[in-house]
Design a protein around this motif. Sequence first.
Motif, PDB file in Angstrom:
ATOM      1  N   VAL A   1       4.791   4.249   6.716  1.00 11.85           N
ATOM      2  CA  VAL A   1       3.889   3.114   6.840  1.00 11.85           C
ATOM      3  C   VAL A   1       2.621   3.547   7.567  1.00 11.85           C
ATOM      4  O   VAL A   1       1.531   3.029   7.303  1.00 11.85           O
ATOM      5  CB  VAL A   1       4.587   1.946   7.582  1.00 11.85           C
ATOM      6  CG1 VAL A   1       3.611   0.829   7.915  1.00 11.85           C
ATOM      7  CG2 VAL A   1       5.730   1.413   6.751  1.00 11.85           C
ATOM      8  N   GLN A   2       2.729   4.529   8.474  1.00 11.68           N
ATOM      9  CA  GLN A   2       1.554   5.012   9.208  1.00 11.68           C
ATOM     10  C   GLN A   2       0.505   5.594   8.253  1.00 11.68           C
ATOM     11  O   GLN A   2      -0.689   5.400   8.454  1.00 11.68           O
ATOM     12  CB  GLN A   2       1.953   6.072  10.251  1.00 11.68           C
ATOM     13  CG  GLN A   2       2.677   5.498  11.462  1.00 11.68           C
ATOM     14  CD  GLN A   2       4.122   5.075  11.190  1.00 11.68           C
ATOM     15  OE1 GLN A   2       4.759   5.544  10.236  1.00 11.68           O
ATOM     16  NE2 GLN A   2       4.641   4.185  12.017  1.00 11.68           N
TER      17      GLN A   2
ATOM     18  N   VAL B   1       0.847  -1.199   0.000  1.00 12.51           N
ATOM     19  CA  VAL B   1       0.000   0.000   0.000  1.00 12.51           C
ATOM     20  C   VAL B   1       0.885   1.252   0.000  1.00 12.51           C
ATOM     21  O   VAL B   1       0.631   2.205  -0.737  1.00 12.51           O
ATOM     22  CB  VAL B   1      -0.967   0.010   1.209  1.00 12.51           C
ATOM     23  CG1 VAL B   1      -1.720   1.336   1.302  1.00 12.51           C
ATOM     24  CG2 VAL B   1      -1.962  -1.154   1.108  1.00 12.51           C
ATOM     25  N   ARG B   2       1.949   1.232   0.825  1.00 13.02           N
ATOM     26  CA  ARG B   2       2.843   2.391   0.912  1.00 13.02           C
ATOM     27  C   ARG B   2       3.476   2.688  -0.443  1.00 13.02           C
ATOM     28  O   ARG B   2       3.500   3.833  -0.892  1.00 13.02           O
ATOM     29  CB  ARG B   2       3.941   2.165   1.961  1.00 13.02           C
ATOM     30  CG  ARG B   2       4.708   3.452   2.299  1.00 13.02           C
ATOM     31  CD  ARG B   2       5.932   3.196   3.144  1.00 13.02           C
ATOM     32  NE  ARG B   2       6.963   2.469   2.419  1.00 13.02           N
ATOM     33  CZ  ARG B   2       7.714   2.983   1.428  1.00 13.02           C
ATOM     34  NH1 ARG B   2       7.547   4.227   1.034  1.00 13.02           N
ATOM     35  NH2 ARG B   2       8.632   2.257   0.821  1.00 13.02           N
ATOM     36  N   GLU B   3       3.959   1.652  -1.122  1.00  7.94           N
ATOM     37  CA  GLU B   3       4.578   1.834  -2.446  1.00  7.94           C
ATOM     38  C   GLU B   3       3.566   2.364  -3.458  1.00  7.94           C
ATOM     39  O   GLU B   3       3.841   3.315  -4.190  1.00  7.94           O
ATOM     40  CB  GLU B   3       5.142   0.503  -2.960  1.00  7.94           C
ATOM     41  CG  GLU B   3       6.436   0.099  -2.299  1.00  7.94           C
ATOM     42  CD  GLU B   3       6.888  -1.289  -2.738  1.00  7.94           C
ATOM     43  OE1 GLU B   3       6.369  -1.814  -3.756  1.00  7.94           O
ATOM     44  OE2 GLU B   3       7.774  -1.848  -2.065  1.00  7.94           O
ATOM     45  N   ARG B   4       2.398   1.736  -3.516  1.00 10.18           N
ATOM     46  CA  ARG B   4       1.396   2.130  -4.507  1.00 10.18           C
ATOM     47  C   ARG B   4       0.843   3.518  -4.242  1.00 10.18           C
ATOM     48  O   ARG B   4       0.506   4.236  -5.172  1.00 10.18           O
ATOM     49  CB  ARG B   4       0.265   1.108  -4.545  1.00 10.18           C
ATOM     50  CG  ARG B   4       0.756  -0.176  -5.175  1.00 10.18           C
ATOM     51  CD  ARG B   4      -0.279  -1.237  -5.186  1.00 10.18           C
ATOM     52  NE  ARG B   4       0.335  -2.413  -5.803  1.00 10.18           N
ATOM     53  CZ  ARG B   4      -0.231  -3.590  -5.865  1.00 10.18           C
ATOM     54  NH1 ARG B   4      -1.447  -3.758  -5.385  1.00 10.18           N
ATOM     55  NH2 ARG B   4       0.386  -4.595  -6.431  1.00 10.18           N
TER      56      ARG B   4
ATOM     57  N   ALA C   1      -4.803   4.913   5.574  1.00  8.98           N
ATOM     58  CA  ALA C   1      -5.596   4.723   4.356  1.00  8.98           C
ATOM     59  C   ALA C   1      -6.233   3.334   4.342  1.00  8.98           C
ATOM     60  O   ALA C   1      -7.418   3.184   4.013  1.00  8.98           O
ATOM     61  CB  ALA C   1      -4.730   4.927   3.115  1.00  8.98           C
ATOM     62  N   SER C   2      -5.467   2.320   4.722  1.00 13.65           N
ATOM     63  CA  SER C   2      -5.974   0.943   4.723  1.00 13.65           C
ATOM     64  C   SER C   2      -7.151   0.790   5.672  1.00 13.65           C
ATOM     65  O   SER C   2      -8.164   0.166   5.328  1.00 13.65           O
ATOM     66  CB  SER C   2      -4.865  -0.033   5.116  1.00 13.65           C
ATOM     67  OG  SER C   2      -3.826  -0.010   4.166  1.00 13.65           O
ATOM     68  N   ARG C   3      -7.029   1.355   6.862  1.00 13.34           N
ATOM     69  CA  ARG C   3      -8.106   1.247   7.857  1.00 13.34           C
ATOM     70  C   ARG C   3      -9.405   1.868   7.332  1.00 13.34           C
ATOM     71  O   ARG C   3     -10.472   1.270   7.428  1.00 13.34           O
ATOM     72  CB  ARG C   3      -7.706   1.956   9.154  1.00 13.34           C
ATOM     73  CG  ARG C   3      -6.684   1.210   9.962  1.00 13.34           C
ATOM     74  CD  ARG C   3      -6.200   2.067  11.151  1.00 13.34           C
ATOM     75  NE  ARG C   3      -5.460   1.269  12.081  1.00 13.34           N
ATOM     76  CZ  ARG C   3      -6.012   0.611  13.109  1.00 13.34           C
ATOM     77  NH1 ARG C   3      -7.296   0.695  13.325  1.00 13.34           N
ATOM     78  NH2 ARG C   3      -5.264  -0.106  13.898  1.00 13.34           N
ATOM     79  N   VAL C   4      -9.320   3.075   6.782  1.00 13.01           N
ATOM     80  CA  VAL C   4     -10.520   3.773   6.310  1.00 13.01           C
ATOM     81  C   VAL C   4     -11.146   3.046   5.119  1.00 13.01           C
ATOM     82  O   VAL C   4     -12.353   2.787   5.096  1.00 13.01           O
ATOM     83  CB  VAL C   4     -10.190   5.241   5.947  1.00 13.01           C
ATOM     84  CG1 VAL C   4     -11.365   5.907   5.237  1.00 13.01           C
ATOM     85  CG2 VAL C   4      -9.807   6.023   7.201  1.00 13.01           C
TER      86      VAL C   4
END
Length: 131
Positions: free
Chosen positions: A21-22, A12-15, A27-30
């Motif tokens: 990472v935070q 996710v961080r790369e994309r 973003a992942s959580r939401v």
Amino acid sequence: MTVRREAFLEHVRERGEYETVQEAQRASRVVLALLGAHLVGQVRAQLAARLPEEFALILLNPLQSAEPLSPERFVRATAAWIEGATEQTATWDVSAVLSTVADTAGEDLMGQLLLQLPAGYDLYFGRPQRT
């Protein structure tokens, strides 16, 4: 097979081209909380089983949604939940997370997942459908 939390967040961080990472985690959580409200039954359970535990729990205990959101409204809802986000940055967030989810889910589960979502989500998952 469940993907490791670190590997998921690194993708996710790369994309998303996030500095930290935070940011990828936020973003992942939401996005997963919103996505979970759109999925039901076996599809949601199977996807949760492939995600790191932290994100599986978020997917299985989603934000409530009165109706399925169109892709555009999904992006707007994401922007509303991420401090300082715009629709443009939220589109980036949604794509970074959902394309990673697609890689984690695999083709068969992705096909079933897309059937539960309004038209147009395929692009955010990086899986454009033929029309």
